[in-house]
Design a protein around this motif. Sequence first.
Motif, short mmCIF file in Angstrom:
data_model
loop_
_atom_site.label_atom_id
_atom_site.label_comp_id
_atom_site.label_asym_id
_atom_site.label_seq_id
_atom_site.Cartn_x
_atom_site.Cartn_y
_atom_site.Cartn_z
N ASN A 940 0.84 -1.20 0.00
CA ASN A 940 0.00 0.00 0.00
C ASN A 940 0.88 1.24 0.00
O ASN A 940 1.90 1.30 0.68
CB ASN A 940 -0.90 0.03 1.24
CG ASN A 940 -2.13 -0.84 1.05
OD1 ASN A 940 -2.42 -1.26 -0.06
ND2 ASN A 940 -2.83 -1.11 2.14
N SER A 941 0.44 2.24 -0.75
CA SER A 941 1.11 3.54 -0.67
C SER A 941 0.64 4.26 0.57
O SER A 941 -0.35 3.90 1.20
CB SER A 941 0.81 4.36 -1.92
OG SER A 941 -0.59 4.59 -2.02
N GLY A 942 1.36 5.30 0.94
CA GLY A 942 1.02 6.03 2.15
C GLY A 942 -0.21 6.89 1.98
O GLY A 942 -0.85 6.94 0.91
N SER A 1066 4.55 8.22 5.97
CA SER A 1066 4.40 7.96 4.53
C SER A 1066 3.34 8.86 3.94
O SER A 1066 2.64 8.48 3.00
CB SER A 1066 4.04 6.49 4.29
OG SER A 1066 5.04 5.62 4.78
N LEU A 1067 3.22 10.07 4.48
CA LEU A 1067 2.16 10.98 4.06
C LEU A 1067 2.62 11.87 2.92
O LEU A 1067 3.66 12.53 3.01
CB LEU A 1067 1.73 11.85 5.26
CG LEU A 1067 0.73 12.97 4.96
CD1 LEU A 1067 -0.61 12.39 4.53
CD2 LEU A 1067 0.56 13.87 6.19
N THR A 1068 1.82 11.88 1.88
CA THR A 1068 1.99 12.84 0.80
C THR A 1068 1.15 14.06 1.13
O THR A 1068 -0.08 13.99 1.16
CB THR A 1068 1.56 12.24 -0.56
OG1 THR A 1068 2.37 11.10 -0.84
CG2 THR A 1068 1.72 13.27 -1.67
N PRO A 1142 0.80 10.55 -8.74
CA PRO A 1142 1.85 10.11 -9.69
C PRO A 1142 3.01 9.38 -9.01
O PRO A 1142 3.52 8.40 -9.54
CB PRO A 1142 2.32 11.44 -10.33
CG PRO A 1142 1.18 12.39 -10.13
CD PRO A 1142 0.54 11.99 -8.84
N ARG A 1143 3.44 9.86 -7.85
CA ARG A 1143 4.58 9.25 -7.18
C ARG A 1143 4.17 8.84 -5.77
O ARG A 1143 4.37 9.58 -4.81
CB ARG A 1143 5.77 10.22 -7.13
CG ARG A 1143 6.32 10.59 -8.49
CD ARG A 1143 7.54 11.49 -8.34
NE ARG A 1143 8.57 10.86 -7.52
CZ ARG A 1143 9.72 11.45 -7.18
NH1 ARG A 1143 9.95 12.70 -7.57
NH2 ARG A 1143 10.60 10.84 -6.44
N PRO A 1144 3.56 7.67 -5.60
CA PRO A 1144 3.16 7.24 -4.26
C PRO A 1144 4.38 6.91 -3.40
O PRO A 1144 5.42 6.47 -3.90
CB PRO A 1144 2.30 6.00 -4.53
CG PRO A 1144 2.81 5.48 -5.83
CD PRO A 1144 3.20 6.68 -6.64
#
Length: 1301
Positions: A940-942, A1066-1068, A1142-1144
Amino acid sequence: MLESYVTPILMSYVNRYIKNLKPSDLQLSLWGGDVVLSKLELKLDVLEQELKLPFTFLSGHIHELRIHVPWTKLGSEPVVITINTMECILKLKDGIQDDHESCGSNSTNRSATENTKSSVKPRRIQQAAPTDPDLPPGYVQSLIRRVVNNVNIVINNLILKYVEDDIVLSVNITSAECYTVGELWDRAFMDISATDLVLRKVINFSDCTVCLDKRNASGKIEFYQDPLLYKCSFRTRLHFTYDNLNSKMPSVIKIHTLVESLKLSITDQQLPMFIRIMQLGIALYYGEIGNFKDGEMEEPTCHNKDMLGNITGAEDETRIDMQYPAQYKGQDLYSQQEDEQSQGWVSWAWSFVPAIVSYDDGEEDFLGNDPTSTMHQQKAQTLRDPIVSIGFYCTKATVTFKLTEMQAESSYYSPQKVKSREVLCWEQEGTTVEALMMGEPFFDCQIGFVGCRALCLKGIMGVKDFEENMNRSETEACFFICGENLSMKGLTYLTNSLFDYRSPENNGTRAEFILDAAHHKEIYTEIAGMQRFGAFYMDYLYTMENISGKGSASQQDFSSGKSEDMGTVREKSTKSLVIGPLDFRLDSSAVHRILKMIVCALEHEYEPYGGLKPDIKDENETVLNPEEVASLEEYIPTRHTSVTLLKCTFTIFMAEFNLLDHLLPVIMGEKNSSNFLNATNFQSLRPLPSIQILVDKINLEHSVPMYAEQLVHVVSSLTQPSDNLLHYCYAHCYLKIFGFQAGLTSLDCRGSYCLPVPIIPSFSTAVYGKLLKLPTCWTKRSQIAVTEGIFELPNLTIQATRAQTLLLQAIYQSWSHIGNVNSLSVNEALMNEVFQTIGVKSKNPLPTLEGSIQNVELKYCSTSLVKCASGTMGSIKICAKAPGDSGKEKLIPLLQGPSDTKDLHSSKWLNESRKPESLLAPDLIAFTVQVPQYMDYCHNSGAVLLCSVQGVAVNIDPVLYTWLIYQPQKRTSRHIQQQPVVAVPLVMPISRRKDDEVSVGSAPLAKQQSYQASEYASSPIKTKTVTESRPLSIPVKAMLNLSEGCRSPEERMKEFIGLVWNAVKSLTLQLDVQSCCVFVPNDSLPSPSTIVSGDIPGTVRSWYHGQTSMPGMLVLCLPQIKVISAGHKYMEPLQEIPFVIPRPILEEGNAFPWTISLHHFSMYTLFGKQVTLCLVEPMGCTSTLAVTSQKLLATGPDTRHSFVVCLHVELESLQIKCSNPQVQLLYELTEIMNKVWNKIQRRGNLSPSSAYPETMAGPAPGSPVRSSVGTIPPDTSTCSPSAEVGTTTELIRQQKKTPWF
């Protein structure tokens, strides 16, 4: 002569249900005219086969059976069958699915019955043939029909018992009699004639008693409860209409029952058992309990009965053997049901229609009829199902809820007795339950009643609030009213029933029925239903339409269930519920009684009837071809439910007593004793303040696929299902609220309300949600939304004075602080200030704060991988309405957003043209947040947070201080007129209360180290980097000293930082906050009439240029903030969810470093005569924040983290300018704020302990509204510390002359 015809008919019925009868003895007795049979045993297996119920007969016997045949007057007097004392005991079948042999399917029973009939027919023909060939067959047939149509059946002492677990339900009917009547419903000897093809019957039930008791493990009832229903009598009218004299089946059947008075009584011990019986009926209706053949599965649609299933799926669930389910390939369930009759409740009830209204096929076969003509008649009749109308009508119904307690006799050896106490009563008038059906294609049920109300009776939990000696009115006891009075409404609930003298059947005409769905919806609208009833109306309609071109569904033979003969069948279920104007009063008496009922219902739990099967998808099922998918998309059967509430009034009173701590834990699932008895005497409080909520209309709509399991299995197997198919795989729910408004009111000692004071003006809102059915079938498709919700709020406004908020606070505290049952008092000054006399102006009117938000839209979505939300808020405005100098109300804006603040960091905007805020301005807040379902899942991504906040203007006007420091004067309090009584206080100990306050509200944060001070240099920009590493661990010694339920502040801080780190590692992040400009004047700043309402910068600019006496003002322009995480490119803050960036960020810590930009921070002051002095020149900074962590070795099971924080700051030059006027202004503003804050703290306005009331004498708690705070000092040249405080404006004006206090 006639004996040879009549005797076989009577013998066939008697011999079918009774064991061990000798036909020869019975025949001889019948020929004598009277037969008496004693101690008869019923054939239980035959009863089970014919009733087709999921019950087993444990026993069944008849004490005495009498048959009287008047052979000499057979054409004018009825045959009388009398049963004295008939008793049957039933229980639910064990292993219902495996017990198919004892009950079988409809077709099996039908075939068995036909075989039995065929075996009897030859014997009947042999007996009847040699009797009298000269007797005309037509005369015999007519005579037999007259005899059968006029048979009288009398049952004395009918006893039915049902046992299950510890439940014993018994029904005892003293007398039941069925006889034929004439046109005026009087007893008569009637027959069907060519001119009047109608047959009428009446069934009278006398003294019906229903008991519900609990038995112990040995099956013995230790204590007998009060009967549920005691000696209730009712009558039933039956009306049969035939097409012709030779019709065996009536074309129209009406069965209507009327009860004048229905009095139900339920004790606290009976309530769980009563709910269990209701659940049994629901399970039977939905097919969760039923008979199944070998190889058959349980009814699939019963798996769809989720929480909303009880109100959304009331059609006969088992019509799944029609064409639609056969479209699902791979579902072999339906291919096995082609030749079987449906097993649902309606189908079961429909199977009784021929048995009730006709006699055996063999009765005409041996009477000399032409077999060919009979066959043609039967074939013609099977093409059309009869119309059946069933109705239940009750003039007045009463349900009384009782609490029981054990009472021992005086003697030691005497058994204990149960003593009951009535606490709650529900009264209902004009109740109607009507069902109309024609075969299986059409079924309609309508339920309604004219009026209802709920009343409090006697005391509850030891609080004697409605005892006989209290002399309280019935109006005070009634807490729920809905609908109208039956005396005013009339007999509309009996419209078109057999008990209505205006009905077609009672006027010699044939009734017309609406059997078309479209026409039905046009006639039976919600408005028409409410005009007939007034309180409640429900219309449930199930239709099954055949669109194959062979005619309407009602003209087809649906008994076979063969899909190839039926073409395409479309099913639909709609349910509409309307609740009329209602008034719901929630006072202490009502709330405690309702919660007590809930507690009693939860005290004993039973195993559910229908266990849900796991959702297992068949991997071998075939995929539909494109033609079948297109056919499926044309029509998908659904269930639609609509619930509408009209003109609702909810009144929440201040709690007069509060014992919720003994009820709420049980409801929340905690162990607690609910048999608590309070020792407090009740004291009524008048006037009693309350919150009154008015709603014009509430509409709830719910739709769900009728065959969700089959549909989901098929659609989930498709490679790319269409949006239409996906739409029907969800359960949809819409909630709309129109005209919601709230205000404050009070109830005086006369029982009347004062004029409501508005708090929330009328507004409307809407909520939509959908839930995916069988989500386990969609595990391979992570992009499919499991749940989705949308919330819309166009406008919401809240307005209140400080006195009104204090009264709201007192009402809230009376319910939230459990245990305060002392005599309450309400400050008279506060009540007079909130509820002012009409036509009398207040000497010192209070300012009113008014806040509004507009255009709020929120959306939530969750998939198997992520949870996400997005939303916008259009604008927010807060203003104060204060009395003006000329008597007119002045408007003072306090908060405005969005506001164009990009140029406010410099004072140049005061001399430039400024446009008012446009209606097309961007939303104040727009955000999108997305969080993974499982934070520790490596693939999973953040999380992602995108947020944009527009500029906000704030005006900290002195009128706000006036609003905050108001407190009512300390005067005499209003009490009830009764003599004071000594009360046993049930309050929380002071020490415990203080401990709770400290543990909840006074927990200090962990101390943070302050880094070294900022260094200034001659260069305009200075770079500074600070690095600090600190392990977040707790000494072992400290951990050992902590109790199990208490944690130290350092432990709490450690946990808090750990949670924050898990959220941001891992927060964007993308955050854009425009500047917030704060205006702090030292005098009130009302908005001129020429300025757009609520425009703070425009108001300031207007005063700056147009007013000679502009107050001094401090302008604080907070910086514009932009935060963006590493590697992220700017995106629109409002995204369609769920979305992909676009960039996880896949690894922990890759979101750092964050780039933080702060710009346009400034401070300046404004004075009269257009004087502007700068305090802090515009400045900003750009910083970079980096955080890394590493795990430390821990001695315990928990691991600790060590954080390394690196902060790089590029600070612009800081220029501070100061002058005497600015210092004086800052001192004045600081002094005002400090004094106001001290007054608020000193008067205890913000202290939690002020919520506890204090009595008039002594330190005991009394009024929930503290009245020790004074008001504003007068406009005088001197001011003593004890003087009352006047308005804040006057106080500011006097500050230059004399200091405060």
